[in-house]
Each structure stands twice: as structure tokens, then as C-alpha cells.
Design a protein around this motif. Structure first.
Motif, short mmCIF file in Angstrom:
data_model
loop_
_atom_site.label_atom_id
_atom_site.label_comp_id
_atom_site.label_asym_id
_atom_site.label_seq_id
_atom_site.Cartn_x
_atom_site.Cartn_y
_atom_site.Cartn_z
N SER A 14 1.22 -1.01 0.19
CA SER A 14 -0.12 0.03 0.34
C SER A 14 0.82 1.46 0.08
O SER A 14 0.53 2.05 -1.12
CB SER A 14 -1.03 -0.42 1.07
N GLY A 15 1.34 1.14 0.99
CA GLY A 15 2.85 2.76 1.01
C GLY A 15 3.83 2.44 -0.37
O GLY A 15 3.42 3.40 -1.07
N ALA A 16 4.27 1.04 -0.49
CA ALA A 16 5.10 1.44 -2.02
C ALA A 16 4.56 1.99 -3.36
O ALA A 16 4.67 2.46 -4.20
CB ALA A 16 5.86 -0.45 -1.90
N GLY A 17 3.08 1.42 -2.77
CA GLY A 17 2.37 1.52 -4.63
C GLY A 17 2.17 3.15 -4.53
O GLY A 17 1.98 3.76 -5.49
N GLY A 18 1.59 3.81 -3.18
CA GLY A 18 1.92 5.04 -3.83
C GLY A 18 3.04 5.64 -3.68
O GLY A 18 3.48 6.96 -4.56
N ALA A 19 4.43 5.23 -2.76
CA ALA A 19 5.28 5.50 -3.53
C ALA A 19 6.02 4.89 -5.16
O ALA A 19 6.73 6.94 -6.12
CB ALA A 19 6.68 5.33 -2.82
#
Length: 492
Positions: A153-158
Motif C-alpha cells: 500500500s505504501g510502496a504503491g503510493g510512492a
């Protein structure tokens, strides 16, 4: 015998749970990429299809509006119609609308495609999370699975910001949508091959009245808040939308109390710490979306970084996020879920406070690198634990709805926070521009927004400590739930 057949139909193949989890997590990853990939490309998109200032914002708002408003409906549809079926349908819709967005030659087609893309995402997110809960019903395995969920989830945004910069600079803005379409097709193929067929959850009727009421309420709320950033909070349309949202939400509460097939049944909150997890997720979400928006603007408008360099600047955040998500279950087993959430939020608040010291004459290494690494660690650990709290003790038949609810609170919280923080930053910039150069005035607005975000996170950390303790005391004072339906903090 029938019970055994049902259980075997619901269980994934024992030899490949990791591959199934990877396919499901990839669905979450692709919708998070689509959320952030347009941020650095907006100036190029505006020039490409002739968008106005307000039209440019709706490239982002249309996706957020459909996604946030329809998540609860998507989660309930997954429970009633079959989670794998809804996931596949959502991925197909998501891929088709992404391709249409990349091929759009007019602003109307582009915004419509982004709206349908949000509809597909609203089906993917809760269905994929519910299938993950089926795959790992309890124990340390679920903690590790949620760690993967938090990482993607976090890596997808970044990575969305990074891909947006790379693709826009290399091949042009349409490729940001073509790449998302290709990714969705690959995820769709993986889901079809790897995710086992499951029995449809057909014990119950779909609450059409409740679904229509809450979806319309969330639409009014999101539309009013996003429009207020351009039209102002005193605009008649904005006030009307917010008033309509309040009335519809009140009507939804009354409707749900009287319906046996309620969209959000009271049993969802009768066990575990679902309410606490969702409240905390909404508060953290209120600064999550704004972080990426303000960081991208500061990097490009103030520091003068191009889209590619701006995207590359998100890599430390992505790495820290994946590390924090991996460590979250271990930390929770050592110090407890409540203490883990509190410590993670305070870590994130520290990073935001650090960002509140950015300078108009600063640089990436001195002003951004350290804070975003700290934020990535704190945000990822908090996200994993809040997701776990939000599905703790939820009956198996409501797992899709629980997934839709936690995604709804994060998304709507993000929209509310972005509207409020954007207004705050704009007001500070307008006031500072009377006495400071333009870039310094803009930076002052961003500093204020980051400082306010730090205060929100610090207050959320205190609230997390209180809520998890109170919920824990209530749980020990009542009869425990059956082991198969209960997620203990030690399991995380």
C-alpha cells in the motif's frame, strides 16, 4: 459432509498461499499506484487535453470521489456475490477504464474514465482484503500477510509518483494510464490462475436503500470538500453539498437501525476493536494523501526538480515503508498492538515536524530525505496495525464489508484532510505573499500544513493508546469470541 465441502471450497491450495497472497496484494498495489501516479503529470495532462484549473483538479477528484463513495457497496457485493468474482470484475473494469483514460483526446472522456477507474478500485480493494483474511484466518500468518499488505500500500503510493515522473518524461502522460492498464491485466491473469474459486456468500439480501443513501452521502461529502478548495467554503454549492451529506448520513443511521439486512450491521462492531481501528485510520488518512501532494509540489515548484527526479525522490519513502511493514508484526508481538500503533504514529509525527522546517532555499538531502524516511517507517507500521484492528473479531461473512469500511475511512479521511490542509496552506501563503517573495510564501504554506499534520498525528497517537486500552478492557470483561473468529494482538 456439506460443511466440509464448503470449507474446502473456501480454502486456498495449501501449497501456494504465498503466490495467492502475492496476486491479491498486487491488486492493492495497482490501485495505490493509480491514486498517486497522476500527481507529477498534471501539468502535462492539462496541456494535452486542454483542461482548465478546475478541470485539472477533477482528474484527481473524479477517481477519489468514485473510489471513496462506493467502497462500502463494493465490500458488501463481494460478501454476497463472491469475493473472487467481484475482484475479477473490478480488475477488468479498472484495466479498461485505464486504457480509455490513456487514449482520451478530450477532458470529458478523461474525467469519465477516471470515474470508472475509481469504481473498479472500489470493487478491488475490499474483495482482495477479504480474500486475504480468508487465506490467513488467524495467527502469526495473518500478521505477516497484513505486513505485506501495508508494504504494497505504501510502496504503491510512492512508486506511483516515481512511475508518473519516469513515464511522463520518457513517453508522455498517456503512458501513465497505459502502464496502469497493463498492470491491471497482469494482476487479473494472476488472480484467475492463482486465486481459488470460493463459494459465493449468498446468505442475505443486498441493502439497496442503505447502499444508495450512504453512497450519495459520501459523494456529496467528497464533492463538497474537493470543490471547496477552488470555490471557497462559503460557496452555495459547497455548503449545499455538505448539508446534504449530513442529512443523508443521518438518514443512513436511521435506515440501518431498522433493516434486518443492513449494509453496515451492528454485529460488525460488537467484537474486537473495529470502531477504534477505523477511527484511527481516518485520522491518519487525513494526512496521508496530503503528504504526497505537498511533497510533490514543494519538490517541483520550490526546489525546481523535474518529474523524473521528483519521482526518484520517493524511493527512500518506499524502502522505509516496506521495511516498517515487515517489522510491524514482530514489534507488535514484543510490545503489544496498542503500544505499537502509538509509537508508530509518534514516529510519523516526528517526521512531519521535521518537514515543517523546510526552506525555500533548501535541498532534497537536507530538507526531505531524513523526514520522508522517518515518515515511511512510522506510517507503514501504523497502517499494518490499524488494518488489523479494523478487521479484528469480524464475522467471516462480513470480511468484505470490513475491508470496504477501513478503506472508506482512510479514503474519506484523506479527502477531508487534504481539503482542510490545502485551505490552511493557501491561507498562510496568501497572507505571507504580502511581505515575502513568492517561493518563500509558498514554502510557508507548506510548512504550516506539515506542522498541522504533525499535531494531528500526535493527537491520534494519544487517542490510539486510550482506545486500544479501553477496547481491551471491554473485551476481557465479556465472554471471548470463538478462536476461529478472533484476532488477538499477540497474533500480529
Amino acid at each position: 459432509m456439506n460443511l466440509k465441502r464448503t470449507q474446502s471450497a473456501l480454502a486456498p491450495p495449501a501449497r501456494r498461499p504465498g503466490a495467492v497472497l502475492a496476486a491479491l496484494a498486487a491488486g492493492q498495489f495497482i490501485i495505490m499506484v493509480a491514486t498517486s501516479i497522476v500527481n507529477v503529470a498534471l501539468p502535462h495532462i492539462r496541456a494535452g487535453v486542454g483542461l482548465s484549473d478546475s478541470g485539472t483538479t477533477w482528474v484527481v477528484n473524479a477517481y477519489s470521489l468514485a473510489f471513496g463513495a462506493l467502497l462500502l457497496a463494493g465490500g458488501r457485493a463481494a460478501d454476497l456475490l463472491g469475493r473472487r468474482r467481484i475482484l475479477i470484475a473490478g480488475l477488468a473494469l479498472f484495466a479498461g477504464s485505464s486504457l480509455a483514460a490513456g487514449l482520451a483526446a478530450s477532458s470529458g472522456v478523461l474525467i469519465a474514465a477516471r470515474t470508472v477507474q475509481g469504481l473498479g478500485a472500489a470493487a478491488i480493494a475490499p474483495a482482495a482484503l477479504a480474500l486475504t483474511m480468508d487465506l490467513f484466518p488467524s495467527g502469526p500468518g495473518r500478521g505477516r500477510a497484513l505486513g505485506v499488505w501495508g508494504a504494497v500500500s505504501g510502496a504503491g503510493g510512492a512508486c506511483g509518483v516515481l512511475l508518473g515522473g519516469v513515464l511522463t518524461q520518457a513517453w508522455g502522460w498517456p503512458w501513465i494510464f497505459h502502464s496502469v492498464a497493463l498492470g491491471a491485466v497482469l494482476v487479473l491473469a494472476a488472480v484467475v490462475v492463482l486465486v481459488p474459486r470460493t463459494a459465493g456468500r449468498k446468505s442475505g439480501r443486498f441493502d439497496l436503500l442503505g447502499t444508495a443513501t450512504v453512497s450519495l452521502a459520501l459523494t456529496c461529502l467528497v464533492w463538497g470538500l474537493t470543490t471547496a478548495r477552488d470555490a471557497g467554503w462559503a460557496d452555495a454549492g459547497v455548503l449545499g453539498a455538505l448539508l446534504g451529506a449530513a442529512v443523508l448520513l443521518g438518514a443512513f443511521v436511521v435506515i440501518e437501525r431498522r433493516r434486518p439486512n443492513a449494509l453496515v450491521p451492528p454485529r460488525l462492531f460488537s467484537a474486537g476493536r473495529v470502531a477504534a481501528g477505523n477511527l484511527l485510520m481516518a485520522l491518519m488518512g487525513s494526512v496521508w494523501i496530503a503528504l504526497f501532494v505537498f511533497l510533490s509540489l514543494y519538490q517541483q515548484q520550490v526546489l525546481g526538480m523535474d518529474p523524473l527526479t521528483t519521482g526518484l525522490g520517493q524511493l527512500p519513502f518506499a524502502v522505509a515503508n516496506m521495511l516498517g511493514s515487515t517489522l510491524a508484526p514482530r514489534i507488535s508481538r514484543r510490545i503489544g498492538a496498542g503500544a505499537t500503533v502509538t509509537a508508530a504514529l509518534l514516529t510519523e509525527a516526528g517526521g512531519m515536524l521535521w518537514l515543517s522546517r523546510i526552506s525555500a532555499h533548501g535541498s532534497y538531502p537536507t530538507d526531505i530525505l531524513g523526514p520522508v524516511t522517518l515518515i515511511g517507517l512510522g506510517l507503514s507500521v501504523a497502517f499494518v496495525q490499524m488494518t488489523a484492528l479494523s478487521v479484528e473479531g469480524v464475522p467471516a461473512q462480513d470480511a468484505g464489508l470490513a475491508g470496504g469500511l477501513v478503506n472508506t475511512t482512510r479514503q474519506v479521511g484523506g479527502v477531508i484532510g487534504l481539503a482542510a490542509l490545502t485551505t490552511l496552506a493557501g491561507s498562510v501563503t496568501a497572507h505571507a505573499s504580502t511581505r515575502l517573495p513568492h517561493l518563500e510564501a509558498v514554502t510557508a504554506g507548506y510548512r504550516t500544513a506539515f506542522g498541522a499534520s504533525a499535531a494531528i498525528l500526535a493527537a491520534t497517537a494519544v487517542l490510539a493508546l486510550l482506545l486500544t486500552r479501553c477496547a481491551g478492557r471491554r473485551r476481557t470483561a465479556t465472554a471471548p469470541a470463538p478462536p476461529a473468529c478472533r484476532l488477538q494482538a499477540s497474533d500480529l
